[in-house]
Write a protein that holds these residues in place. Sequence first.
Motif, PDB file in Angstrom:
ATOM      1  N   PHE A   1       0.807  -1.203   0.000  1.00 43.78           N
ATOM      2  CA  PHE A   1       0.000   0.000   0.000  1.00 43.78           C
ATOM      3  C   PHE A   1       0.844   1.259   0.000  1.00 43.78           C
ATOM      4  N   ARG A   2       0.296   2.299  -0.603  1.00 44.70           N
ATOM      5  CA  ARG A   2       0.831   3.650  -0.480  1.00 44.70           C
ATOM      6  C   ARG A   2      -0.094   4.377   0.490  1.00 44.70           C
ATOM      7  N   VAL A   3       0.492   5.063   1.473  1.00 41.12           N
ATOM      8  CA  VAL A   3      -0.318   5.844   2.402  1.00 41.12           C
ATOM      9  C   VAL A   3       0.132   7.295   2.319  1.00 41.12           C
ATOM     10  N   LYS A   4      -0.821   8.172   1.977  1.00 40.10           N
ATOM     11  CA  LYS A   4      -0.563   9.611   1.990  1.00 40.10           C
ATOM     12  C   LYS A   4      -0.964  10.122   3.364  1.00 40.10           C
ATOM     13  N   ILE A   5       0.008  10.659   4.078  1.00 43.99           N
ATOM     14  CA  ILE A   5      -0.220  11.206   5.411  1.00 43.99           C
ATOM     15  C   ILE A   5      -0.218  12.722   5.245  1.00 43.99           C
ATOM     16  N   ARG A   6      -1.393  13.341   5.336  1.00 48.40           N
ATOM     17  CA  ARG A   6      -1.515  14.772   5.057  1.00 48.40           C
ATOM     18  C   ARG A   6      -1.888  15.543   6.313  1.00 48.40           C
ATOM     19  N   VAL A   7      -1.246  16.697   6.490  1.00 50.04           N
ATOM     20  CA  VAL A   7      -1.579  17.568   7.616  1.00 50.04           C
ATOM     21  C   VAL A   7      -2.965  18.161   7.367  1.00 50.04           C
ATOM     22  N   GLU A   8      -3.931  17.737   8.173  1.00 49.47           N
ATOM     23  CA  GLU A   8      -5.332  18.110   8.008  1.00 49.47           C
ATOM     24  C   GLU A   8      -5.689  19.348   8.830  1.00 49.47           C
ATOM     25  N   LYS A   9      -5.121  19.438  10.041  1.00 48.42           N
ATOM     26  CA  LYS A   9      -5.470  20.531  10.941  1.00 48.42           C
ATOM     27  C   LYS A   9      -4.330  20.736  11.929  1.00 48.42           C
TER      28      LYS A   9
ATOM     29  N   LEU B   1       4.185   7.268   2.410  1.00 46.19           N
ATOM     30  CA  LEU B   1       4.690   5.949   2.786  1.00 46.19           C
ATOM     31  C   LEU B   1       4.430   5.015   1.618  1.00 46.19           C
ATOM     32  N   GLU B   2       5.489   4.471   1.042  1.00 47.91           N
ATOM     33  CA  GLU B   2       5.383   3.567  -0.113  1.00 47.91           C
ATOM     34  C   GLU B   2       5.759   2.160   0.353  1.00 47.91           C
TER      35      GLU B   2
ATOM     36  N   SER C   1       8.203  13.879   0.327  1.00 48.25           N
ATOM     37  CA  SER C   1       7.641  14.075   1.658  1.00 48.25           C
ATOM     38  C   SER C   1       8.171  15.303   2.367  1.00 48.25           C
ATOM     39  N   ALA C   2       7.316  15.857   3.227  1.00 45.90           N
ATOM     40  CA  ALA C   2       7.730  16.911   4.145  1.00 45.90           C
ATOM     41  C   ALA C   2       8.694  16.289   5.163  1.00 45.90           C
ATOM     42  N   PRO C   3       9.417  17.105   5.920  1.00 44.48           N
ATOM     43  CA  PRO C   3      10.276  16.559   6.981  1.00 44.48           C
ATOM     44  C   PRO C   3       9.441  15.720   7.952  1.00 44.48           C
ATOM     45  N   ILE C   4      10.096  14.787   8.617  1.00 42.43           N
ATOM     46  CA  ILE C   4       9.387  13.920   9.543  1.00 42.43           C
ATOM     47  C   ILE C   4       9.720  14.323  10.971  1.00 42.43           C
ATOM     48  N   CYS C   5       8.694  14.719  11.700  1.00 38.99           N
ATOM     49  CA  CYS C   5       8.843  15.067  13.107  1.00 38.99           C
ATOM     50  C   CYS C   5       8.837  13.773  13.911  1.00 38.99           C
ATOM     51  N   MET C   6       9.895  13.519  14.676  1.00 37.37           N
ATOM     52  CA  MET C   6       9.993  12.274  15.433  1.00 37.37           C
ATOM     53  C   MET C   6       8.884  12.136  16.470  1.00 37.37           C
TER      54      MET C   6
ATOM     55  N   PHE D   1       5.836  11.140  14.457  1.00 36.24           N
ATOM     56  CA  PHE D   1       5.974   9.834  13.811  1.00 36.24           C
ATOM     57  C   PHE D   1       5.914   8.689  14.811  1.00 36.24           C
ATOM     58  N   LEU D   2       6.556   8.875  15.961  1.00 37.26           N
ATOM     59  CA  LEU D   2       6.510   7.819  16.968  1.00 37.26           C
ATOM     60  C   LEU D   2       5.089   7.607  17.479  1.00 37.26           C
ATOM     61  N   ALA D   3       4.313   8.677  17.575  1.00 38.29           N
ATOM     62  CA  ALA D   3       2.920   8.556  18.003  1.00 38.29           C
ATOM     63  C   ALA D   3       2.074   7.843  16.943  1.00 38.29           C
ATOM     64  N   LEU D   4       2.400   8.023  15.671  1.00 41.51           N
ATOM     65  CA  LEU D   4       1.636   7.416  14.581  1.00 41.51           C
ATOM     66  C   LEU D   4       2.042   5.967  14.311  1.00 41.51           C
ATOM     67  N   ALA D   5       3.270   5.604  14.685  1.00 44.08           N
ATOM     68  CA  ALA D   5       3.920   4.395  14.176  1.00 44.08           C
ATOM     69  C   ALA D   5       3.123   3.102  14.340  1.00 44.08           C
ATOM     70  N   SER D   6       2.610   2.810  15.523  1.00 48.19           N
ATOM     71  CA  SER D   6       1.988   1.497  15.715  1.00 48.19           C
ATOM     72  C   SER D   6       0.715   1.348  14.885  1.00 48.19           C
ATOM     73  N   LEU D   7      -0.163   2.346  14.906  1.00 44.32           N
ATOM     74  CA  LEU D   7      -1.396   2.242  14.118  1.00 44.32           C
ATOM     75  C   LEU D   7      -1.130   2.424  12.631  1.00 44.32           C
ATOM     76  N   LEU D   8      -0.157   3.274  12.287  1.00 42.41           N
ATOM     77  CA  LEU D   8       0.207   3.459  10.884  1.00 42.41           C
ATOM     78  C   LEU D   8       0.739   2.157  10.295  1.00 42.41           C
ATOM     79  N   SER D   9       1.518   1.411  11.061  1.00 43.70           N
ATOM     80  CA  SER D   9       2.047   0.138  10.586  1.00 43.70           C
ATOM     81  C   SER D   9       0.918  -0.843  10.281  1.00 43.70           C
ATOM     82  N   ALA D  10      -0.029  -0.967  11.195  1.00 48.32           N
ATOM     83  CA  ALA D  10      -1.164  -1.872  10.967  1.00 48.32           C
ATOM     84  C   ALA D  10      -1.982  -1.414   9.758  1.00 48.32           C
TER      85      ALA D  10
END
Length: 105
Positions: A6-14, A30-31, A40-45, A48-57
Amino acid sequence: STMVLFRVKIRVEKIKGKCPVYKLGDEIILEGYYIDSSKSAPICMHAFLALASLLSAFSHGASARDLGIGESDDIGYLQCPDPGPPYTKGGTVIFRLEREIMKKE
């Protein structure tokens, strides 16, 4: 068995408060197994760490609905952990995750 990437577009919504890293509309792409830094924009650690577990699934095929992060299978929402004012000088960023099939093997 068929493997789907999967490709996942992670977009700043708000943004609530002020984020020193992101502005509205910024995207991280994410490709499959990697972030395409050229698109991609820079990645804020912190984010990203907050997103990682659910983003992976999510990026491996779990439904956003089943994960509790959206109302449909392929679009979900997550946020960074910075609470923003009055607690910090930063801000909370809400990210929209949109998934599409990149390829099947």
